[in-house]
Design a protein around this motif. Sequence first.
Motif, mmCIF file in Angstrom:
data_model
loop_
_atom_site.group_PDB
_atom_site.id
_atom_site.type_symbol
_atom_site.label_atom_id
_atom_site.label_comp_id
_atom_site.label_asym_id
_atom_site.label_seq_id
_atom_site.Cartn_x
_atom_site.Cartn_y
_atom_site.Cartn_z
ATOM 1 N N GLU A 186 47.693 48.081 40.718
ATOM 2 C CA GLU A 186 48.874 47.533 41.400
ATOM 3 C C GLU A 186 48.894 46.020 41.342
ATOM 4 N N TRP A 187 47.728 45.389 41.357
ATOM 5 C CA TRP A 187 47.693 43.930 41.209
ATOM 6 C C TRP A 187 48.291 43.495 39.868
ATOM 7 N N ARG A 193 49.994 32.196 38.581
ATOM 8 C CA ARG A 193 48.888 32.696 39.419
ATOM 9 C C ARG A 193 48.853 31.977 40.775
ATOM 10 N N SER A 194 50.038 31.713 41.325
ATOM 11 C CA SER A 194 50.155 31.073 42.636
ATOM 12 C C SER A 194 50.483 32.155 43.662
ATOM 13 N N PHE A 195 49.515 32.463 44.529
ATOM 14 C CA PHE A 195 49.647 33.579 45.469
ATOM 15 C C PHE A 195 49.229 33.173 46.881
ATOM 16 N N THR A 196 49.863 33.808 47.856
ATOM 17 C CA THR A 196 49.332 33.855 49.216
ATOM 18 C C THR A 196 48.994 35.310 49.493
ATOM 19 N N GLU A 256 33.582 45.000 48.574
ATOM 20 C CA GLU A 256 33.295 43.709 47.951
ATOM 21 C C GLU A 256 33.913 42.594 48.774
ATOM 22 N N SER A 257 33.681 41.380 48.350
ATOM 23 C CA SER A 257 34.337 40.237 48.981
ATOM 24 C C SER A 257 35.723 40.066 48.360
ATOM 25 N N TRP A 258 36.557 39.281 49.037
ATOM 26 C CA TRP A 258 37.869 38.982 48.475
ATOM 27 C C TRP A 258 37.729 38.309 47.108
ATOM 28 N N ARG A 259 36.795 37.374 47.026
ATOM 29 C CA ARG A 259 36.635 36.644 45.768
ATOM 30 C C ARG A 259 36.248 37.593 44.629
ATOM 31 N N LEU A 284 39.363 39.709 43.642
ATOM 32 C CA LEU A 284 40.442 38.971 42.982
ATOM 33 C C LEU A 284 40.025 38.420 41.628
ATOM 34 N N GLU A 285 38.777 38.019 41.494
ATOM 35 C CA GLU A 285 38.314 37.561 40.183
ATOM 36 C C GLU A 285 38.328 38.714 39.188
ATOM 37 N N ARG A 286 38.025 39.904 39.653
ATOM 38 C CA ARG A 286 38.026 41.059 38.760
ATOM 39 C C ARG A 286 39.429 41.381 38.251
ATOM 40 N N ILE A 287 40.435 41.174 39.085
ATOM 41 C CA ILE A 287 41.791 41.532 38.636
ATOM 42 C C ILE A 287 42.478 40.408 37.872
#
Length: 717
Positions: free
Chosen positions: A543-544, A554-557, A571-574, A577-580
């Motif tokens: 979905e990401w 790649r500008s997101f809130t 996992e952590s957020w980082r 998000l790095e994976r996607i």
Amino acid sequence: MNPLTTSAFDLPDRLAAKAAPKLIAADERHFAAIAESLEQSAADLSDRLDTERRASGGIGQAAMDRDMEVYRLTARLRALRRFGLDLCLGRMVLADNSEPVYVGRLGLTDGAGRRLLLDWRSPAAEPFFGATHANPMGLASRRRYRWTRGRISDYWDEVFTSDGLAGHAALDDQSAFIASLGSSRSPRMRDVLGTVQADQDAIIRAGSSGALVVDGGPGTGKTVVALHRTAYLLYADPRLGHRRGGVLFVGPHQPYLAYVADVLPSLGEEGVQTCTLRDLVAEGATAAVEADPDVARLKSSANLVRAIDEAVRFYEEPPTRGMTVTTHWSDIWLSADDWAEAFDAPDPGTPHNEARDQIWAALLTILIDKHDGDAPTQLLRRSLLQNTELLTVFNRAWPLLEAADLVGDLWSVPAYLRKCAPWLSPDEVRKLQRPDAQAWTVSDLPLLDTARQRLGDPETSRRKRRHEVAVAAERERMTRVVDDLIAVADDEYGTGLVTMLRGEDFQDALVDEAALSHTDPDRLAGPFAHIVVDEAQELTDAEWQMLLLRCPSRSFTIVGDRAQARHGFTESWRERLERIGLDRINLASLTINYRTPEEVMVEAEPVIRAVLPDANVPTSIRSSGIPVVRGSAAELGSILDAWLVAHAEGTACVIGDPTFRATPRVRSLTPELAKGLEFDLVVLVDPDAFGEGVEGAVDRYVAMTRATQQLVLLTSS
């Protein structure tokens, strides 16, 4: 109400002390000036709007500029009429004892240029939200108003310096302001701009570069931050204006979008596109939930989404053998190298279906260049266009494709799926097959979306040809108009005007090709300059990809709570998000629970800690004084009846009883659809039946923390 003769204050008798002239006289004078300026501004805007609407629309860019100005004036006028005096949120008194500065939803100046209201998003207004006793940010005092039906029903003063009382402040116990945060809820999210807190405001005003993650537990104001940050960025960052891509706001479900629908317009932003992930794909409206969790897990992978590219490339292979193309004049040899050259013609990134025209044009050019003879080019081209054998080979090598057919083939042709996703095991390939290949589920939506973006519209060629015909017809019509003008000009104005009218540039300018646009753009297709995602912990990797496709910058809130992820978030957020595919990641955390009373959180915290010991459980700073009630499901009706009688305002929600029929003030929702919402009273029916493990615990935790006043837990046994 005429504020020049009627007080802007309507304080109840219990707050009579706050109505003392020394406390509110300065405000009354300022509100009178605001009222006068609002009346004049509304009249001026109405006149300008009438003038713009009567003016000639023009063509091309001129028409767009005129429409944008009409839109801007209309939105501004609507905002002024919607709020009136209650545009004002409060005032600041600076430590230098200068005149108070009044902060509003919008900026406002009078006819002489005197600033009456400072836009809440401007840098100068930041202390109004961000000042604390530890960091007063140059303030002596701050006053916040509570408006009810256009008049002030209460206000709160905070003093930051020893001489702050010189500003005639009405001192309140801070708990009075905190208690206001727990006032009655309505079916729409109430106005909370005046109660934005310092920790929230710091995040709202953060820059837009990269991805900002806002992690916070229930009641910390994540949705408040997401919505107000959207409005702030559109005001403060010129790169995100509507003409530069704008902002897309993504919520978890339709009840949530309905709940927050008034917030952005109340902040002066009416052009933000809001949606759920389902809305991004046409099939989303009817897609079912994937029944098999193993299948849902397989489809949640970004790798399977990326396999769509391989699935399309399967249909983009040039013929490896040459062929003889017969025309009315000669035979032309079309070699495998010629096919390869034509297939290389489209620009990189051109959608598959839209590339067909470019390849076909290149193929015709190659054949015409290789023709050895004196046939007229136009006739030779027509002969090639009618060559059935050439068209058959071309259509087989580069066919028009529909996204639904492409994805459906993956679920019905095992060999095709194995070719496109060779890492899948035989058992996984078998699991992904289904009898009705196009019985779409929510898990299919990212693949359908990627396929549609990669393929483009199969109707593009036809629409393009229709558009070209329309432009040609318009050119012909304009040619006749110019001929008529020349006939008149030659007689009356001489050769100078005739020369201008005959000019090719002038005749081209008469034809506005943009005005003959052949299709309305998909408003959610992007690209967007910034995307705000609420309840982001629920998004799968697949979905990401839907959102990354729509935001090249790649500008997101990204707003969410890992502890509220129904399927777990270890996992952590980082790491996630790095994976996607995101790399510039900043983290912010909200830890203060302004919404949920302490009595409810004491009951809810053990529920989530039992499965997630390190959950980010926020600290409640207020108490409702109402204990959590336990009882029998048979008591549901009497509990609701008693609550409705005792509370003339507010909303309730029954969660977990699908047989309960909603009423105007009592909703009936599943735990999943309650996410992001809030109610004065929440009644959970058989919460233990919500499920086991992380999913069940999260559903119970989320449902319990929707309550802003009272929580009731009922069981059937």
